[in-house]
Each structure stands twice: as structure tokens, then as C-alpha cells.
Scaffold this motif. Structure first.
Motif, PDB file in Angstrom:
ATOM      1  N   GLU A 162     -18.522 -65.694 -14.819  1.00 55.33           N
ATOM      2  CA  GLU A 162     -17.702 -66.980 -15.511  1.00 55.33           C
ATOM      3  C   GLU A 162     -17.038 -68.328 -14.983  1.00 55.33           C
ATOM      4  O   GLU A 162     -17.527 -69.382 -15.142  1.00 55.33           O
ATOM      5  N   ILE A 163     -16.019 -67.990 -14.153  1.00 52.11           N
ATOM      6  CA  ILE A 163     -15.579 -68.571 -13.539  1.00 52.11           C
ATOM      7  C   ILE A 163     -16.024 -68.802 -11.623  1.00 52.11           C
ATOM      8  O   ILE A 163     -15.622 -70.269 -11.836  1.00 52.11           O
ATOM      9  N   ALA A 164     -17.068 -68.565 -11.542  1.00 50.38           N
ATOM     10  CA  ALA A 164     -18.614 -68.578 -10.993  1.00 50.38           C
ATOM     11  C   ALA A 164     -18.033 -69.827 -10.941  1.00 50.38           C
ATOM     12  O   ALA A 164     -18.516 -71.397 -10.033  1.00 50.38           O
ATOM     13  N   GLU A 165     -19.097 -69.670 -12.607  1.00 51.54           N
ATOM     14  CA  GLU A 165     -19.669 -71.492 -12.891  1.00 51.54           C
ATOM     15  C   GLU A 165     -19.460 -71.986 -13.315  1.00 51.54           C
ATOM     16  O   GLU A 165     -19.213 -73.021 -13.233  1.00 51.54           O
ATOM     17  N   PHE A 166     -18.233 -71.786 -13.619  1.00 51.90           N
ATOM     18  CA  PHE A 166     -17.091 -72.449 -14.127  1.00 51.90           C
ATOM     19  C   PHE A 166     -16.290 -73.775 -13.329  1.00 51.90           C
ATOM     20  O   PHE A 166     -16.199 -74.813 -13.194  1.00 51.90           O
ATOM     21  N   ASN A 167     -15.757 -73.178 -12.043  1.00 47.93           N
ATOM     22  CA  ASN A 167     -15.193 -73.269 -10.506  1.00 47.93           C
ATOM     23  C   ASN A 167     -16.279 -74.394  -9.890  1.00 47.93           C
ATOM     24  O   ASN A 167     -16.467 -74.984  -8.590  1.00 47.93           O
ATOM     25  N   LYS A 168     -17.529 -74.097 -10.172  1.00 50.96           N
ATOM     26  CA  LYS A 168     -19.014 -74.069  -8.558  1.00 50.96           C
ATOM     27  C   LYS A 168     -18.372 -73.773  -7.794  1.00 50.96           C
ATOM     28  O   LYS A 168     -18.772 -74.250  -7.207  1.00 50.96           O
ATOM     29  N   VAL A 169     -18.414 -72.162  -7.697  1.00 53.24           N
ATOM     30  CA  VAL A 169     -17.770 -71.621  -6.682  1.00 53.24           C
ATOM     31  C   VAL A 169     -18.204 -69.971  -6.391  1.00 53.24           C
ATOM     32  O   VAL A 169     -19.081 -70.475  -8.155  1.00 53.24           O
ATOM     33  N   SER A 170     -19.038 -69.882  -5.468  1.00 56.81           N
ATOM     34  CA  SER A 170     -19.704 -68.006  -5.542  1.00 56.81           C
ATOM     35  C   SER A 170     -18.723 -67.400  -6.057  1.00 56.81           C
ATOM     36  O   SER A 170     -17.339 -67.374  -5.991  1.00 56.81           O
ATOM     37  N   VAL A 171     -18.923 -65.623  -6.812  1.00 58.20           N
ATOM     38  CA  VAL A 171     -18.195 -64.864  -6.917  1.00 58.20           C
ATOM     39  C   VAL A 171     -17.448 -64.419  -5.976  1.00 58.20           C
ATOM     40  O   VAL A 171     -16.912 -63.789  -5.947  1.00 58.20           O
ATOM     41  N   ASN A 172     -18.330 -64.378  -4.727  1.00 55.51           N
ATOM     42  CA  ASN A 172     -16.886 -63.668  -3.792  1.00 55.51           C
ATOM     43  C   ASN A 172     -15.763 -64.452  -3.386  1.00 55.51           C
ATOM     44  O   ASN A 172     -14.933 -64.132  -3.102  1.00 55.51           O
ATOM     45  N   THR A 173     -16.304 -65.973  -3.689  1.00 55.42           N
ATOM     46  CA  THR A 173     -14.816 -66.664  -3.334  1.00 55.42           C
ATOM     47  C   THR A 173     -13.837 -66.099  -4.683  1.00 55.42           C
ATOM     48  O   THR A 173     -12.668 -66.321  -4.056  1.00 55.42           O
ATOM     49  N   VAL A 174     -14.108 -65.897  -5.537  1.00 50.76           N
ATOM     50  CA  VAL A 174     -13.288 -65.673  -6.630  1.00 50.76           C
ATOM     51  C   VAL A 174     -12.631 -64.288  -6.990  1.00 50.76           C
ATOM     52  O   VAL A 174     -11.120 -63.749  -6.511  1.00 50.76           O
ATOM     53  N   GLU A 175     -13.396 -63.391  -5.536  1.00 46.16           N
ATOM     54  CA  GLU A 175     -13.314 -61.860  -5.918  1.00 46.16           C
ATOM     55  C   GLU A 175     -12.235 -62.291  -4.289  1.00 46.16           C
ATOM     56  O   GLU A 175     -10.323 -61.789  -4.953  1.00 46.16           O
ATOM     57  N   LYS A 176     -12.213 -63.321  -3.784  1.00 52.26           N
ATOM     58  CA  LYS A 176     -11.277 -63.222  -2.376  1.00 52.26           C
ATOM     59  C   LYS A 176      -9.922 -63.510  -2.815  1.00 52.26           C
ATOM     60  O   LYS A 176      -8.582 -63.762  -3.149  1.00 52.26           O
ATOM     61  N   GLN A 177     -10.045 -65.226  -3.876  1.00 49.70           N
ATOM     62  CA  GLN A 177      -8.488 -65.682  -4.968  1.00 49.70           C
ATOM     63  C   GLN A 177      -8.535 -64.028  -5.473  1.00 49.70           C
ATOM     64  O   GLN A 177      -6.844 -64.620  -5.378  1.00 49.70           O
ATOM     65  N   MET A 178      -8.869 -63.197  -6.395  1.00 49.08           N
ATOM     66  CA  MET A 178      -7.769 -62.515  -7.322  1.00 49.08           C
ATOM     67  C   MET A 178      -7.707 -62.008  -5.949  1.00 49.08           C
ATOM     68  O   MET A 178      -6.461 -61.061  -6.768  1.00 49.08           O
ATOM     69  N   GLY A 179      -7.927 -61.737  -5.117  1.00 46.79           N
ATOM     70  CA  GLY A 179      -7.339 -60.427  -4.355  1.00 46.79           C
ATOM     71  C   GLY A 179      -6.296 -60.747  -3.881  1.00 46.79           C
ATOM     72  O   GLY A 179      -5.161 -60.426  -3.484  1.00 46.79           O
ATOM     73  N   LYS A 180      -5.709 -62.096  -2.940  1.00 50.74           N
ATOM     74  CA  LYS A 180      -4.804 -62.948  -2.991  1.00 50.74           C
ATOM     75  C   LYS A 180      -4.175 -63.237  -3.576  1.00 50.74           C
ATOM     76  O   LYS A 180      -2.799 -62.469  -3.272  1.00 50.74           O
ATOM     77  N   ALA A 181      -4.331 -63.619  -4.694  1.00 48.54           N
ATOM     78  CA  ALA A 181      -3.363 -63.334  -5.921  1.00 48.54           C
ATOM     79  C   ALA A 181      -2.581 -62.190  -5.842  1.00 48.54           C
ATOM     80  O   ALA A 181      -1.068 -62.131  -6.293  1.00 48.54           O
ATOM     81  N   LEU A 182      -2.565 -61.223  -6.211  1.00 49.25           N
ATOM     82  CA  LEU A 182      -2.482 -59.252  -6.423  1.00 49.25           C
ATOM     83  C   LEU A 182      -2.222 -58.971  -5.966  1.00 49.25           C
ATOM     84  O   LEU A 182      -0.853 -59.096  -5.372  1.00 49.25           O
ATOM     85  N   PHE A 183      -1.955 -59.321  -4.472  1.00 51.85           N
ATOM     86  CA  PHE A 183      -1.350 -58.892  -2.982  1.00 51.85           C
ATOM     87  C   PHE A 183      -0.185 -59.922  -2.936  1.00 51.85           C
ATOM     88  O   PHE A 183       0.968 -59.917  -2.774  1.00 51.85           O
ATOM     89  N   ILE A 184      -0.319 -61.176  -3.112  1.00 49.16           N
ATOM     90  CA  ILE A 184       0.796 -62.410  -3.111  1.00 49.16           C
ATOM     91  C   ILE A 184       1.774 -61.277  -4.492  1.00 49.16           C
ATOM     92  O   ILE A 184       3.311 -61.416  -3.948  1.00 49.16           O
ATOM     93  N   LEU A 185       1.608 -61.559  -5.373  1.00 50.05           N
ATOM     94  CA  LEU A 185       1.912 -60.527  -6.666  1.00 50.05           C
ATOM     95  C   LEU A 185       2.857 -59.393  -6.349  1.00 50.05           C
ATOM     96  O   LEU A 185       4.288 -58.804  -6.446  1.00 50.05           O
ATOM     97  N   ARG A 186       2.646 -58.567  -5.700  1.00 48.65           N
ATOM     98  CA  ARG A 186       3.310 -57.207  -5.471  1.00 48.65           C
ATOM     99  C   ARG A 186       3.760 -57.407  -4.544  1.00 48.65           C
ATOM    100  O   ARG A 186       5.061 -56.399  -4.525  1.00 48.65           O
ATOM    101  N   LYS A 187       3.393 -58.375  -3.213  1.00 47.49           N
ATOM    102  CA  LYS A 187       4.114 -58.041  -2.169  1.00 47.49           C
ATOM    103  C   LYS A 187       5.999 -58.957  -2.620  1.00 47.49           C
ATOM    104  O   LYS A 187       6.688 -58.683  -2.471  1.00 47.49           O
ATOM    105  N   LYS A 188       5.629 -59.919  -3.641  1.00 42.97           N
ATOM    106  CA  LYS A 188       6.555 -60.472  -4.056  1.00 42.97           C
ATOM    107  C   LYS A 188       7.759 -59.911  -5.109  1.00 42.97           C
ATOM    108  O   LYS A 188       8.736 -60.316  -5.656  1.00 42.97           O
TER     109      LYS A 188
END
Length: 200
Positions: free
Chosen positions: A148-174
Motif C-alpha cells: 500500500e505504501i509502494a502504491e501510495f508513493n509510486k515506488v517499488s516494494v523493495n524501495t519501501v523495504e529499504k526505507q524501513m530498514g534504514k529508518a530502524l537502523f538509524i533509530l536503533r543507533k541513536k
């Protein structure tokens, strides 16, 4: 509708919406039934099938003219189920680790401390890169699936997965250990919403 498998695939590769609609009409329900037998979960099975169909459509130009669409889809659903199962196992193991740490989080159940942790978590989320923040909030606050996020933002599911992974990595680090335990409980275990908690 299509006189041969080759013509059907050719129309798919061209991005013909009629071919896509025909594909969904012909296979979606059958694939959901198949996925449901594997996953034993109707919601998860639909998510699996949607992932497969969207990914196939996004990569349609790579389809082989000689491939059996039926076999391709069923095999893809099976592979997607296996991938999600492996991720679920990993998450379950991770959850056990953090459940063991919940006593540490609430060793002093102080309302002010809880508010402080919520404020800290909200601040760190707000400071995420814009795309990561949008993706994170759409998933964790609004409850949208990756598709749903991919369709909403007109990006691939893989892009969404990478963005979520990056967000969680940053939050965990901080975040320090105590804040991250609390964060995991909010978004990983109970899927509570920070803004809802603040209103109570």
C-alpha cells in the motif's frame, strides 16, 4: 481473451492494463487460496499474493515468452511464503529477546519517565530523513502494508523495504538501550501509536 500464452505475455510486457486485469481476475483468488493453505492466515496470504503480483508487474519486461504464467505465479507465491516465514522466525526470536528486557524498561513505572521516553522516541522519528520518516509513519502509525505504501508513493516494494530498514537502523543507533526496548514494545510487539499514547 488472448489466443495464446505467448500473446498474453507479450501484452503483459507492453504494460497492457487489460492483460493485467485479466491476470488478476484469473489467478488472484486461486493464488490466495493456495497461499492460505501455506500460511494458515487469510490476511497474510493476501499480502503474499499482492507482493507477488505487484513484483511481477513491475518486472514484466523480464518475463520469458515461453514461461508458464500459472507455474511462475504459484512458484513465486511459494517462494514469497518461505521468505516471509523466515522473516517471521527472525522476528519471533528478536521479540523473545526484548520481552526478556521489558522488566528493565518498567522497573520503575514512573509516568514522567514514560512521557520522557515517548517524547524522545517521537523526536528521533521526527529527525529521520524525510522519505524514511514518511514510510515509517505510514506503516507503523497508519497501519499501511508495504504494498500500500509502494502504491501510495509510486515506488517499488523493495524501495519501501529499504526505507524501513534504514529508518530502524538509524533509530536503533541513536536510542539508548532503555529507550529502544520501549520503542520496540510500542512498534514491534503491540503496534501501539505514540500519538495515541500521548493523548491518554
Amino acid at each position: 481473451m488472448f489466443s495464446s500464452q505467448e500473446k498474453f505475455i507479450a501484452h503483459l510486457k507492453k504494460g497492457d492494463s487489460t492483460a493485467y486485469s485479466y491476470l488478476v481476475e484469473l489467478y488472484y483468488k486461486k493464488l490466495c487460496d493456495y497461499a492460505s493453505n501455506l500460511a494458515r492466515d487469510n490476511f497474510k496470504s493476501e499480502d503474499i499474493v499482492q507482493n507477488v503480483i505487484v513484483r511481477m508487474w513491475q518486472n514484466r519486461k523480464n518475463l520469458n515468452h515461453n514461461v508458464s504464467i500459472k507455474n511462475y505465479l504459484y512458484k513465486s507465491v511459494y517462494n514469497e511464503f518461505v521468505d516471509q516465514y523466515r522473516k517471521d522466525i527472525a522476528v519471533t526470536t528478536l521479540e523473545k529477546k526484548y520481552v526478556q528486557g521489558l522488566d528493565f524498561v518498567f522497573e520503575a513505572q514512573d509516568e514522567e519517565e514514560t512521557k520522557r521516553l515517548i517524547t524522545l522516541i517521537e523526536r528521533e522519528i521526527e529527525q529521520l530523513p524525510q522519505k524514511c520518516k514518511e514510510t515509517f509513519l505510514l506503516n507503523k502509525k497508519e497501519g499501511l502494508t508495504y504494498i500500500e505504501i509502494a502504491e501510495f508513493n509510486k515506488v517499488s516494494v523493495n524501495t519501501v523495504e529499504k526505507q524501513m530498514g534504514k529508518a530502524l537502523f538509524i533509530l536503533r543507533k541513536k536510542m539508548k538501550e532503555k529507550a529502544y526496548y520501549f520503542f520496540f514494545m510500542l512498534f514491534g510487539l503491540n503496534k501501539l501509536k505514540i500519538l495515541d499514547l500521548q493523548k491518554k
